[in-house]
Scaffold this motif. Structure first.
Motif, PDB file in Angstrom:
ATOM      1  N   GLY A  23      -8.920   7.082  51.463  1.00 24.72           N
ATOM      2  CA  GLY A  23      -9.149   8.518  51.422  1.00 24.72           C
ATOM      3  C   GLY A  23     -10.291   8.991  52.286  1.00 24.72           C
ATOM      4  O   GLY A  23     -10.407  10.201  52.555  1.00 24.72           O
ATOM      5  N   ARG A  24     -11.097   8.088  52.750  1.00 24.86           N
ATOM      6  CA  ARG A  24     -12.204   8.485  53.623  1.00 24.86           C
ATOM      7  C   ARG A  24     -11.713   9.041  54.961  1.00 24.86           C
ATOM      8  O   ARG A  24     -12.469   9.670  55.685  1.00 24.86           O
ATOM      9  N   ARG A  25     -10.433   8.801  55.270  1.00 19.72           N
ATOM     10  CA  ARG A  25      -9.885   9.344  56.511  1.00 19.72           C
ATOM     11  C   ARG A  25      -9.565  10.836  56.380  1.00 19.72           C
ATOM     12  O   ARG A  25      -9.318  11.505  57.380  1.00 19.72           O
ATOM     13  N   LEU A  26      -9.539  11.319  55.162  1.00 18.01           N
ATOM     14  CA  LEU A  26      -9.180  12.710  54.915  1.00 18.01           C
ATOM     15  C   LEU A  26     -10.411  13.611  54.909  1.00 18.01           C
ATOM     16  O   LEU A  26     -11.541  13.145  54.726  1.00 18.01           O
ATOM     17  N   ARG A  27     -10.173  14.919  55.082  1.00 25.59           N
ATOM     18  CA  ARG A  27     -11.242  15.917  54.941  1.00 25.59           C
ATOM     19  C   ARG A  27     -11.335  16.269  53.458  1.00 25.59           C
ATOM     20  O   ARG A  27     -10.709  17.219  52.980  1.00 25.59           O
ATOM     21  N   VAL A  28     -12.109  15.494  52.732  1.00 28.30           N
ATOM     22  CA  VAL A  28     -12.209  15.644  51.277  1.00 28.30           C
ATOM     23  C   VAL A  28     -13.403  16.527  50.930  1.00 28.30           C
ATOM     24  O   VAL A  28     -14.472  16.435  51.542  1.00 28.30           O
ATOM     25  N   VAL A  29     -13.208  17.392  49.950  1.00 25.45           N
ATOM     26  CA  VAL A  29     -14.294  18.210  49.410  1.00 25.45           C
ATOM     27  C   VAL A  29     -14.394  17.917  47.921  1.00 25.45           C
ATOM     28  O   VAL A  29     -13.430  18.130  47.176  1.00 25.45           O
ATOM     29  N   LEU A  30     -15.524  17.379  47.488  1.00 25.63           N
ATOM     30  CA  LEU A  30     -15.745  17.130  46.062  1.00 25.63           C
ATOM     31  C   LEU A  30     -16.121  18.442  45.398  1.00 25.63           C
ATOM     32  O   LEU A  30     -17.067  19.111  45.807  1.00 25.63           O
ATOM     33  N   GLU A  31     -15.394  18.792  44.363  1.00 27.48           N
ATOM     34  CA  GLU A  31     -15.576  20.078  43.690  1.00 27.48           C
ATOM     35  C   GLU A  31     -16.221  19.844  42.331  1.00 27.48           C
ATOM     36  O   GLU A  31     -15.683  19.111  41.494  1.00 27.48           O
ATOM     37  N   MET A  32     -17.384  20.462  42.125  1.00 25.89           N
ATOM     38  CA  MET A  32     -18.139  20.294  40.888  1.00 25.89           C
ATOM     39  C   MET A  32     -18.298  21.641  40.198  1.00 25.89           C
ATOM     40  O   MET A  32     -18.423  22.666  40.856  1.00 25.89           O
TER      41      MET A  32
END
Length: 409
Positions: free
Chosen positions: A109-118
């Motif tokens: 998943g590090r290849r994706l543009r991930v946004v951690l939502e808190m």
């Protein structure tokens, strides 16, 4: 309970994806992943699923399972790499190590543009753990979003410490534009976005009127049933022309104290404690006089320096819905009985040599940062190296060094 255990053991979590839309162009720029248990069971909804997992003490594990499932489906979708993927995270669950069988999905998943939502609630409840979570996201080159902003107005003042790339306005704001509280939240979020370049996303948009109100609130992006309900990912989708942009803000001050941070950027003076007391009182009065959500962080070296007058002022600040924190050696939970968060500094903590008073709000920032020179004798004659600053960025950096010491009560 047995059902939840089977769902967790068998990793039977299915993500549903809701589109995130650029309000001007109407194009889909990303998706939020929402966890679902097996359909037709008592744990299909996220509230039931997470509530029972928490009772079992497996909330952290469930959090990892949900993220891994979302990332696996995002990768399998074959959608353009410019899409962003918002995945929810419970900072309290990050205390649980990632299960071994989920590590490959997280690594891929590090290849994706991930946004951690808190959630905004976590910002207020456990700042230290939240700061660790955001630091981990930055190291992974992921973005950070804060959800439900406005649901707990006092947490607005903590936005600069988390430094989210995306601020998600709670849906209640879109439906209550005529309220003074909504305008206050919107202006505070706008001020933060203008200073940092963060983007604003409004939740709960169902109609054209909702979309217009969201844009008045400053939102450039939106989410809600107007654009699609949670469900499977589309088979194909054109790459977005207005993708989310998020920077990688790494904290350069890890391990440094507030005074060390300030002294590295500003000239330092030297004077007695007695002459600095009026300066500290002025900052506290700013917090008392302000009508906005503020954070007051203070370290007093030893508990004996918290006078009855200081405790009374801090109790009043806490009563006004301000996050008010007092730190000192020997400070027990009794000090927090009036709503003041008490932090007992451990032996050897370098903060024991410092006297700091820091006030941060959406529109005000000021700090007195002082280091004890070790004099004996009359307390008011003790000498300190000190600096006073209203440089917002510097004040926030100093405050972040203190927030790292605040854990969930």
């Amino acid at each position: 309970m047995a059902l939840v255990e089977r769902v967790l053991d068998q990793r039977r979590i299915t993500p549903a994806f809701q589109p995130l839309v650029h309000l001007v162009s109407g194009e889909v720029v990303g998706f939020e992943a929402l966890a679902r248990g097996p359909e037709g069971t008592a744990v299909h909804t996220p509230d039931a699923l997470f509530g029972l997992a928490e009772q079992l003490g497996r909330l952290g594990e469930l959090d990892w399972v949900c993220r891994a499932a979302a990332l696996e489906q995002a990768l399998a979708s074959g959608l353009d790499p410019s899409f962003s993927w918002f995945v929810n995270v419970e900072p309290s669950g990050l205390a649980t190590p990632c299960p071994e069988d989920l590590r490959p999905a997280l690594a891929a998943g590090r290849r994706l543009r991930v946004v951690l939502e808190m959630t905004e609630r976590e910002v207020d409840r456990d700042p230290a753990r939240l700061l660790r979570a955001t630091a981990a996201a930055r190291r992974s080159r992921w973005g950070v979003a804060v959800d439900d902003v406005g649901a707990v107005p006092r947490s607005l003042a903590l936005l600069p410490f988390v430094q989210p790339d995306v601020v998600k306005l709670d849906m209640s704001l879109v439906h209550s534009l005529d309220r003074a509280e909504t305008a206050a939240v919107a202006n505070a979020v706008r001020a933060y976005a203008e200073r940092t370049g963060a983007v604003i996303l409004a939740e709960g948009i169902e109609t054209e009127a909702d979309e217009m109100r969201a844009r008045v609130l400053g939102a450039g992006y939106g989410q809600g049933w107007r654009y699609g309900r949670p469900g499977p990912l589309p088979r194909s989708l054109a790459p977005p022309q207005h993708p989310f942009c998020f920077g990688q803000v790494l904290d350069p001050d890890t391990g440094r104290t507030p005074f060390e941070i300030g002294a590295g950027s500003r000239p330092v003076g030297r004077t007695s404690k007695g002459l600095l007391v009026p300066m500290s009182l002025h900052l506290e009065r700013q917090a008392l006089a302000g009508g906005e959500a503020l954070v007051l962080l203070a370290s007093f070296q030893e508990a004996r320096h918290l006078t009855a007058g200081t405790c009374a002022r801090y109790a009043e600040l806490a009563h006004r819905n301000v996050l008010t924190v007092a730190m000192a050696a020997g400070l027990d939970a009794v000090a927090g009985a009036d709503g003041v968060r008490a932090v007992d500094l451990a032996a050897g903590d370098p903060l024991l040599a410092e006297w700091n008073v820091i006030v941060v709000g959406p529109h005000f920032a000021g700090a007195l940062l002082a280091r004890d020179l070790g004099d004996g004798g009359d307390d008011r004659q003790r000498r300190f190296d000190y600096l006073i600053t209203h440089d917002r960025e510097l004040v926030i950096r100093a405050a972040r060094a203190m927030l790292r010491r605040i854990t969930e009560p």
